[in-house]
Design a protein around this motif. Structure first.
Motif, PDB file in Angstrom:
ATOM      1  N   GLN A  89      46.024  -6.351   8.619  1.00 25.76           N
ATOM      2  CA  GLN A  89      44.962  -5.792   7.786  1.00 25.76           C
ATOM      3  C   GLN A  89      45.336  -5.898   6.313  1.00 25.76           C
ATOM      4  OE1 GLN A  89      44.152  -1.670   8.512  1.00 25.76           O
ATOM      5  NE2 GLN A  89      42.289  -1.654   7.272  1.00 25.76           N
ATOM      6  N   LEU A  90      46.576  -5.562   6.007  1.00 27.03           N
ATOM      7  CA  LEU A  90      47.034  -5.664   4.623  1.00 27.03           C
ATOM      8  C   LEU A  90      46.998  -7.113   4.145  1.00 27.03           C
ATOM      9  CD1 LEU A  90      50.047  -3.174   4.638  1.00 27.03           C
ATOM     10  CD2 LEU A  90      47.799  -2.847   3.574  1.00 27.03           C
ATOM     11  N   LEU A  91      47.424  -8.039   5.003  1.00 29.14           N
ATOM     12  CA  LEU A  91      47.391  -9.452   4.632  1.00 29.14           C
ATOM     13  C   LEU A  91      45.955  -9.942   4.429  1.00 29.14           C
ATOM     14  CD1 LEU A  91      50.166 -10.917   6.963  1.00 29.14           C
ATOM     15  CD2 LEU A  91      50.230 -10.744   4.463  1.00 29.14           C
ATOM     16  N   GLU A  92      45.049  -9.496   5.295  1.00 32.29           N
ATOM     17  CA  GLU A  92      43.649  -9.885   5.149  1.00 32.29           C
ATOM     18  C   GLU A  92      43.065  -9.318   3.859  1.00 32.29           C
ATOM     19  OE1 GLU A  92      42.304 -10.426   9.799  1.00 32.29           O
ATOM     20  OE2 GLU A  92      41.876  -8.528   8.804  1.00 32.29           O
ATOM     21  N   GLU A  93      43.417  -8.089   3.535  1.00 33.15           N
ATOM     22  CA  GLU A  93      42.948  -7.492   2.286  1.00 33.15           C
ATOM     23  C   GLU A  93      43.510  -8.265   1.086  1.00 33.15           C
ATOM     24  OE1 GLU A  93      42.647  -2.936   4.041  1.00 33.15           O
ATOM     25  OE2 GLU A  93      44.099  -3.387   2.465  1.00 33.15           O
ATOM     26  N   GLU A  94      44.768  -8.612   1.191  1.00 29.90           N
ATOM     27  CA  GLU A  94      45.395  -9.381   0.128  1.00 29.90           C
ATOM     28  C   GLU A  94      44.746 -10.761   0.004  1.00 29.90           C
ATOM     29  OE1 GLU A  94      49.673  -8.851  -0.062  1.00 29.90           O
ATOM     30  OE2 GLU A  94      49.850 -10.939  -0.682  1.00 29.90           O
ATOM     31  N   LEU A  95      44.427 -11.381   1.137  1.00 30.22           N
ATOM     32  CA  LEU A  95      43.740 -12.673   1.142  1.00 30.22           C
ATOM     33  C   LEU A  95      42.353 -12.537   0.515  1.00 30.22           C
ATOM     34  CD1 LEU A  95      43.577 -15.645   1.950  1.00 30.22           C
ATOM     35  CD2 LEU A  95      42.746 -14.912   4.189  1.00 30.22           C
ATOM     36  N   ASP A  96      41.627 -11.498   0.886  1.00 36.07           N
ATOM     37  CA  ASP A  96      40.297 -11.256   0.308  1.00 36.07           C
ATOM     38  C   ASP A  96      40.399 -11.094  -1.216  1.00 36.07           C
ATOM     39  OD1 ASP A  96      38.973  -9.261   3.074  1.00 36.07           O
ATOM     40  OD2 ASP A  96      39.147 -11.434   2.805  1.00 36.07           O
ATOM     41  N   ALA A  97      41.389 -10.330  -1.653  1.00 38.45           N
ATOM     42  CA  ALA A  97      41.580 -10.125  -3.090  1.00 38.45           C
ATOM     43  C   ALA A  97      41.906 -11.447  -3.782  1.00 38.45           C
ATOM     44  CB  ALA A  97      42.693  -9.103  -3.336  1.00 38.45           C
ATOM     45  N   SER A  98      42.738 -12.276  -3.149  1.00 39.40           N
ATOM     46  CA  SER A  98      43.086 -13.574  -3.721  1.00 39.40           C
ATOM     47  C   SER A  98      41.875 -14.489  -3.778  1.00 39.40           C
ATOM     48  CB  SER A  98      44.192 -14.242  -2.902  1.00 39.40           C
ATOM     49  OG  SER A  98      45.388 -13.522  -2.992  1.00 39.40           O
ATOM     50  N   GLU A  99      41.052 -14.488  -2.744  1.00 38.02           N
ATOM     51  CA  GLU A  99      39.843 -15.311  -2.735  1.00 38.02           C
ATOM     52  C   GLU A  99      38.869 -14.850  -3.823  1.00 38.02           C
ATOM     53  OE1 GLU A  99      39.663 -16.676   1.955  1.00 38.02           O
ATOM     54  OE2 GLU A  99      38.411 -15.018   1.294  1.00 38.02           O
ATOM     55  N   LYS A 100      38.756 -13.547  -3.998  1.00 44.19           N
ATOM     56  CA  LYS A 100      37.884 -13.020  -5.047  1.00 44.19           C
ATOM     57  C   LYS A 100      38.399 -13.455  -6.417  1.00 44.19           C
ATOM     58  CE  LYS A 100      36.040  -8.774  -6.987  1.00 44.19           C
ATOM     59  NZ  LYS A 100      36.095  -7.314  -6.992  1.00 44.19           N
ATOM     60  N   SER A 101      39.689 -13.347  -6.611  1.00 42.26           N
ATOM     61  CA  SER A 101      40.304 -13.756  -7.870  1.00 42.26           C
ATOM     62  C   SER A 101      40.099 -15.249  -8.109  1.00 42.26           C
ATOM     63  CB  SER A 101      41.793 -13.419  -7.858  1.00 42.26           C
ATOM     64  OG  SER A 101      42.413 -13.891  -9.014  1.00 42.26           O
ATOM     65  N   LEU A 102      40.221 -16.034  -7.057  1.00 44.51           N
ATOM     66  CA  LEU A 102      40.008 -17.480  -7.169  1.00 44.51           C
ATOM     67  C   LEU A 102      38.569 -17.775  -7.576  1.00 44.51           C
ATOM     68  CD1 LEU A 102      40.960 -20.404  -6.799  1.00 44.51           C
ATOM     69  CD2 LEU A 102      40.327 -20.214  -4.392  1.00 44.51           C
ATOM     70  N   LYS A 103      37.624 -17.085  -6.966  1.00 47.33           N
ATOM     71  CA  LYS A 103      36.216 -17.290  -7.319  1.00 47.33           C
ATOM     72  C   LYS A 103      35.966 -16.939  -8.778  1.00 47.33           C
ATOM     73  CE  LYS A 103      34.298 -16.647  -2.692  1.00 47.33           C
ATOM     74  NZ  LYS A 103      33.503 -15.771  -1.813  1.00 47.33           N
ATOM     75  N   GLU A 104      36.552 -15.838  -9.229  1.00 48.59           N
ATOM     76  CA  GLU A 104      36.389 -15.435 -10.629  1.00 48.59           C
ATOM     77  C   GLU A 104      36.991 -16.479 -11.562  1.00 48.59           C
ATOM     78  OE1 GLU A 104      36.579 -10.612  -9.826  1.00 48.59           O
ATOM     79  OE2 GLU A 104      38.236 -11.597 -10.850  1.00 48.59           O
ATOM     80  N   THR A 105      38.143 -16.996 -11.195  1.00 45.36           N
ATOM     81  CA  THR A 105      38.804 -18.007 -12.009  1.00 45.36           C
ATOM     82  C   THR A 105      37.965 -19.280 -12.063  1.00 45.36           C
ATOM     83  OG1 THR A 105      40.956 -17.112 -11.411  1.00 45.36           O
ATOM     84  CG2 THR A 105      40.933 -19.331 -12.293  1.00 45.36           C
ATOM     85  N   VAL A 106      37.418 -19.684 -10.939  1.00 45.34           N
ATOM     86  CA  VAL A 106      36.570 -20.879 -10.900  1.00 45.34           C
ATOM     87  C   VAL A 106      35.332 -20.665 -11.774  1.00 45.34           C
ATOM     88  CG1 VAL A 106      35.097 -22.274  -9.386  1.00 45.34           C
ATOM     89  CG2 VAL A 106      37.413 -21.712  -8.682  1.00 45.34           C
ATOM     90  N   GLU A 107      34.754 -19.484 -11.726  1.00 47.77           N
ATOM     91  CA  GLU A 107      33.585 -19.190 -12.544  1.00 47.77           C
ATOM     92  C   GLU A 107      33.935 -19.238 -14.028  1.00 47.77           C
ATOM     93  OE1 GLU A 107      30.471 -19.030 -11.885  1.00 47.77           O
ATOM     94  OE2 GLU A 107      29.838 -18.393 -13.849  1.00 47.77           O
ATOM     95  N   LYS A 108      35.085 -18.671 -14.370  1.00 45.87           N
ATOM     96  CA  LYS A 108      35.518 -18.717 -15.766  1.00 45.87           C
ATOM     97  C   LYS A 108      35.750 -20.156 -16.207  1.00 45.87           C
ATOM     98  CE  LYS A 108      37.626 -14.130 -15.883  1.00 45.87           C
ATOM     99  NZ  LYS A 108      38.893 -13.380 -15.946  1.00 45.87           N
ATOM    100  N   LEU A 109      36.322 -20.960 -15.341  1.00 51.85           N
ATOM    101  CA  LEU A 109      36.546 -22.372 -15.644  1.00 51.85           C
ATOM    102  C   LEU A 109      35.210 -23.081 -15.857  1.00 51.85           C
ATOM    103  CD1 LEU A 109      38.456 -24.767 -15.923  1.00 51.85           C
ATOM    104  CD2 LEU A 109      38.363 -25.045 -13.454  1.00 51.85           C
ATOM    105  N   ARG A 110      34.231 -22.760 -15.034  1.00 49.46           N
ATOM    106  CA  ARG A 110      32.903 -23.366 -15.192  1.00 49.46           C
ATOM    107  C   ARG A 110      32.311 -22.972 -16.544  1.00 49.46           C
ATOM    108  NH1 ARG A 110      27.932 -22.259 -15.308  1.00 49.46           N
ATOM    109  NH2 ARG A 110      28.182 -20.070 -14.852  1.00 49.46           N
TER     110      ARG A 110
END
Length: 178
Positions: A89-110
């Motif tokens: 569960q902790l790993l999945e939460e951490e993965l979700d947080a990383s995916e969210k951060s990645l999406k934000e980074t991609v949006e900022k890059l765009r």
């Protein structure tokens, strides 16, 4: 003659202003390129982190399967299973947080890409304005209509104009090379 001097002075001022604007645009462009580079590095770091997390998740899922077998063997395994589930569960939460951060980074890059395109359009517009000014203020006076000293001064002004134009062209080529 005064009008020509005024026009040349005006052209020099405009050329200086254009150079200043071009330098500012170049500085902004470099800044945005640095930001893009940093964001690319962030993306690579996040992708590596996601890969590690996916591997950890696969390992955790494997451990979960082992924990289910151990549960059948005894009550003591139940405690281990709960620990592994919490870890997943902790790993999945951490993965979700990383995916969210990645999406934000991609949006900022765009957004940075959009801004870079905007500045490129501005540079093109400035170049077009420069070309229009060059065409508008290009001096063509027959040599037989001026006294020799005026011709010398006119030639000197034309040489200065050509030198300024060459510098501006070189600056623009440098900016296009970026």
């Amino acid at each position: 003659m005064e009008k020509i001097k005024e026009k040349l002075s005006h052209l020099r001022t405009e050329a200086d202003n254009a150079v200043t604007r071009a330098e500012e645009a170049e500085a902004k462009n470099k800044k945005y390129e640095q930001i893009i580079l940093e964001k690319d590095q962030e993306i690579l770091s996040k992708e590596r982190r996601i890969t590690v997390l996916e591997n950890d998740l696969e390992e955790a899922e494997g451990k979960l399967g082992d924990a289910k077998l151990a549960k059948e063997e005894g009550e003591q395994s139940k405690t281990t299973n709960e620990g592994l589930l919490r870890k997943i569960q902790l790993l999945e939460e951490e993965l979700d947080a990383s995916e969210k951060s990645l999406k934000e980074t991609v949006e900022k890059l765009r957004q940075v890409d959009v801004k870079a395109e905007h500045f490129e359009r501005q540079v093109q517009r400035v170049e077009q304005e420069r070309d229009q000014w060059e065409k508008k203020y290009e001096v063509r006076i027959p040599a037989h209509r001026w006294p020799f000293s005026a011709i010398v001064r006119s030639n000197e002004a034309q040489e200065k104009y050509r030198a300024s134009k060459a510098e501006l062209d070189e600056l623009l080529q440098t900016m296009e090379g970026m």
